[in-house]
Design a protein around this motif. Structure first.
Motif, mmCIF file in Angstrom:
data_model
loop_
_atom_site.group_PDB
_atom_site.id
_atom_site.type_symbol
_atom_site.label_atom_id
_atom_site.label_comp_id
_atom_site.label_asym_id
_atom_site.label_seq_id
_atom_site.Cartn_x
_atom_site.Cartn_y
_atom_site.Cartn_z
ATOM 1 N N LEU A 110 -8.304 1.448 4.544
ATOM 2 C CA LEU A 110 -7.204 2.311 4.120
ATOM 3 C C LEU A 110 -6.959 3.463 5.089
ATOM 4 O O LEU A 110 -5.808 3.822 5.364
ATOM 5 N N LYS A 111 -8.028 4.035 5.636
ATOM 6 C CA LYS A 111 -7.869 5.132 6.602
ATOM 7 C C LYS A 111 -7.183 4.635 7.871
ATOM 8 O O LYS A 111 -6.319 5.317 8.427
ATOM 9 N N ALA A 112 -7.571 3.449 8.339
ATOM 10 C CA ALA A 112 -6.957 2.894 9.546
ATOM 11 C C ALA A 112 -5.482 2.594 9.308
ATOM 12 O O ALA A 112 -4.642 2.836 10.182
ATOM 13 N N LEU A 113 -5.144 2.080 8.123
ATOM 14 C CA LEU A 113 -3.740 1.801 7.813
ATOM 15 C C LEU A 113 -2.947 3.104 7.751
ATOM 16 O O LEU A 113 -1.853 3.195 8.310
ATOM 17 N N ALA A 114 -3.480 4.103 7.062
ATOM 18 C CA ALA A 114 -2.789 5.393 6.976
ATOM 19 C C ALA A 114 -2.532 5.928 8.386
ATOM 20 O O ALA A 114 -1.420 6.374 8.699
ATOM 21 N N SER A 115 -3.534 5.882 9.230
ATOM 22 C CA SER A 115 -3.409 6.367 10.602
ATOM 23 C C SER A 115 -2.367 5.559 11.385
ATOM 24 O O SER A 115 -1.533 6.122 12.097
ATOM 25 N N ALA A 116 -2.392 4.238 11.241
ATOM 26 C CA ALA A 116 -1.443 3.374 11.945
ATOM 27 C C ALA A 116 -0.006 3.664 11.530
ATOM 28 O O ALA A 116 0.924 3.518 12.323
ATOM 29 N N HIS A 117 0.162 4.091 10.286
ATOM 30 C CA HIS A 117 1.504 4.407 9.775
ATOM 31 C C HIS A 117 1.864 5.880 9.998
ATOM 32 O O HIS A 117 2.975 6.293 9.703
ATOM 33 N N GLY A 118 0.922 6.668 10.504
ATOM 34 C CA GLY A 118 1.184 8.088 10.726
ATOM 35 C C GLY A 118 1.013 8.928 9.481
ATOM 36 O O GLY A 118 1.553 10.030 9.382
ATOM 37 N N GLY A 119 0.223 8.411 8.526
ATOM 38 C CA GLY A 119 -0.012 9.123 7.280
ATOM 39 C C GLY A 119 -1.436 9.619 7.166
ATOM 40 O O GLY A 119 -2.246 9.443 8.074
ATOM 41 N N LYS A 120 -1.707 10.229 6.013
ATOM 42 C CA LYS A 120 -3.046 10.787 5.792
ATOM 43 C C LYS A 120 -3.853 10.006 4.765
ATOM 44 O O LYS A 120 -5.029 9.779 4.949
ATOM 45 N N LYS A 121 -3.210 9.646 3.642
ATOM 46 C CA LYS A 121 -3.937 8.971 2.561
ATOM 47 C C LYS A 121 -3.231 7.681 2.192
ATOM 48 O O LYS A 121 -2.011 7.586 2.245
ATOM 49 N N ALA A 122 -4.047 6.698 1.787
ATOM 50 C CA ALA A 122 -3.491 5.405 1.389
ATOM 51 C C ALA A 122 -4.251 4.867 0.192
ATOM 52 O O ALA A 122 -5.450 5.095 0.054
ATOM 53 N N HIS A 123 -3.522 4.175 -0.685
ATOM 54 C CA HIS A 123 -4.136 3.462 -1.798
ATOM 55 C C HIS A 123 -3.239 2.281 -2.177
ATOM 56 O O HIS A 123 -2.047 2.268 -1.871
ATOM 57 N N ILE A 174 0.845 -1.194 0.000
ATOM 58 C CA ILE A 174 0.000 0.000 0.000
ATOM 59 C C ILE A 174 0.879 1.243 0.000
ATOM 60 O O ILE A 174 1.890 1.296 0.707
ATOM 61 N N LYS A 175 0.474 2.218 -0.767
ATOM 62 C CA LYS A 175 1.148 3.515 -0.770
ATOM 63 C C LYS A 175 0.455 4.382 0.280
ATOM 64 O O LYS A 175 -0.723 4.681 0.162
ATOM 65 N N VAL A 176 1.188 4.742 1.336
ATOM 66 C CA VAL A 176 0.683 5.640 2.371
ATOM 67 C C VAL A 176 1.483 6.929 2.233
ATOM 68 O O VAL A 176 2.682 6.948 2.498
ATOM 69 N N ASP A 177 0.795 7.990 1.807
ATOM 70 C CA ASP A 177 1.459 9.243 1.458
ATOM 71 C C ASP A 177 2.592 8.918 0.484
ATOM 72 O O ASP A 177 2.316 8.454 -0.600
ATOM 73 N N ASP A 178 3.852 9.087 0.883
ATOM 74 C CA ASP A 178 4.968 8.804 -0.030
ATOM 75 C C ASP A 178 5.693 7.501 0.297
ATOM 76 O O ASP A 178 6.717 7.201 -0.313
ATOM 77 N N ASP A 179 5.181 6.738 1.269
ATOM 78 C CA ASP A 179 5.834 5.495 1.692
ATOM 79 C C ASP A 179 5.103 4.275 1.152
ATOM 80 O O ASP A 179 3.878 4.281 1.033
ATOM 81 N N LEU A 180 5.849 3.219 0.890
ATOM 82 C CA LEU A 180 5.250 1.923 0.597
ATOM 83 C C LEU A 180 5.208 1.133 1.900
ATOM 84 O O LEU A 180 6.212 1.033 2.611
ATOM 85 N N VAL A 181 4.036 0.603 2.226
ATOM 86 C CA VAL A 181 3.796 -0.090 3.489
ATOM 87 C C VAL A 181 3.193 -1.458 3.188
ATOM 88 O O VAL A 181 2.307 -1.580 2.342
ATOM 89 N N VAL A 182 3.674 -2.471 3.891
ATOM 90 C CA VAL A 182 3.114 -3.813 3.782
ATOM 91 C C VAL A 182 1.975 -3.932 4.796
ATOM 92 O O VAL A 182 2.160 -3.639 5.975
ATOM 93 N N ALA A 183 0.806 -4.344 4.317
ATOM 94 C CA ALA A 183 -0.351 -4.583 5.185
ATOM 95 C C ALA A 183 -0.644 -6.077 5.160
ATOM 96 O O ALA A 183 -0.709 -6.687 4.088
#
Length: 168
Positions: A81-94, A62-71
């Motif tokens: 996606l919102k919960a993942l973004a929040s867990a990573h300290g970001g705003k948007k995820a896709h 998943i792309k969270v802001d400018d980071d790639l994150v494994v979910a």
């Protein structure tokens, strides 16, 4: 276990299994014959291995802001996606694109393991994993799952544990 799967600790030669062997973490391999027509890889693994879908976990990039994150979350759930973004300290995820995910991890979609990825990424594991003594994750190719303790997965991936899944 049905005759379409096997459980053993034989070395199958994926980066994920090599990591487990090197570290000495207890695990079991579950192999089954993947049907190339099936696109719901987690549901196929659950059905062919006879394991409840909430104990089989999928790996998404998943792309969270400018980071790639494994979910990592149950195949019976959708990623929040919102919960993942929040867990990573970001705003948007896709969801990252297929080519980007395969290039980054070194695995094909449907066989993407959270272990032994080409490039490591921050990892978030859905907290439901901790409800089980053992969960199944991809072993690094379609038709191959690894069963291990969720705490070992957290240790191996340095995962943050958070509620990132919602029922499907």
């Amino acid at each position: 276990m049905n005759n379409n799967s096997s459980a053993s600790k034989t070395h199958v030669g994926t980066p994920a299994t090599r990591i487990l062997e090197q570290i000495g973490v207890p695990y079991e391999i579950h192999a089954y014959t993947h049907d190339p027509a099936v696109r719901s890889f987690g549901a196929e693994a659950s059905a062919k291995l006879g394991v409840e879908p909430h104990r089989v976990f999928k790996t998404l990039l998943i792309k969270v802001d400018d980071d790639l994150v494994v979910a990592i979350l149950p195949v019976s759930s959708q990623l929040d996606l919102k919960a993942l973004a929040s867990a990573h300290g970001g705003k948007k995820a896709h969801l990252a694109g297929v080519a980007e995910a395969e290039r980054r991890t070194g695995y094909v979609v449907g066989g993407m393991s959270p272990l032994g990825q080409r490039q490591t990424s921050p990892t978030v594991l859905d907290m439901s994993a901790l409800d089980f003594q053992r969960i199944l994750i991809s072993g690094g190719r379609r038709g191959l799952d690894i069963e291990l303790a969720p705490n070992d997965l957290v240790m191996l991936t340095n995962a943050h544990v958070a509620r990132i899944a919602r029922p499907d």
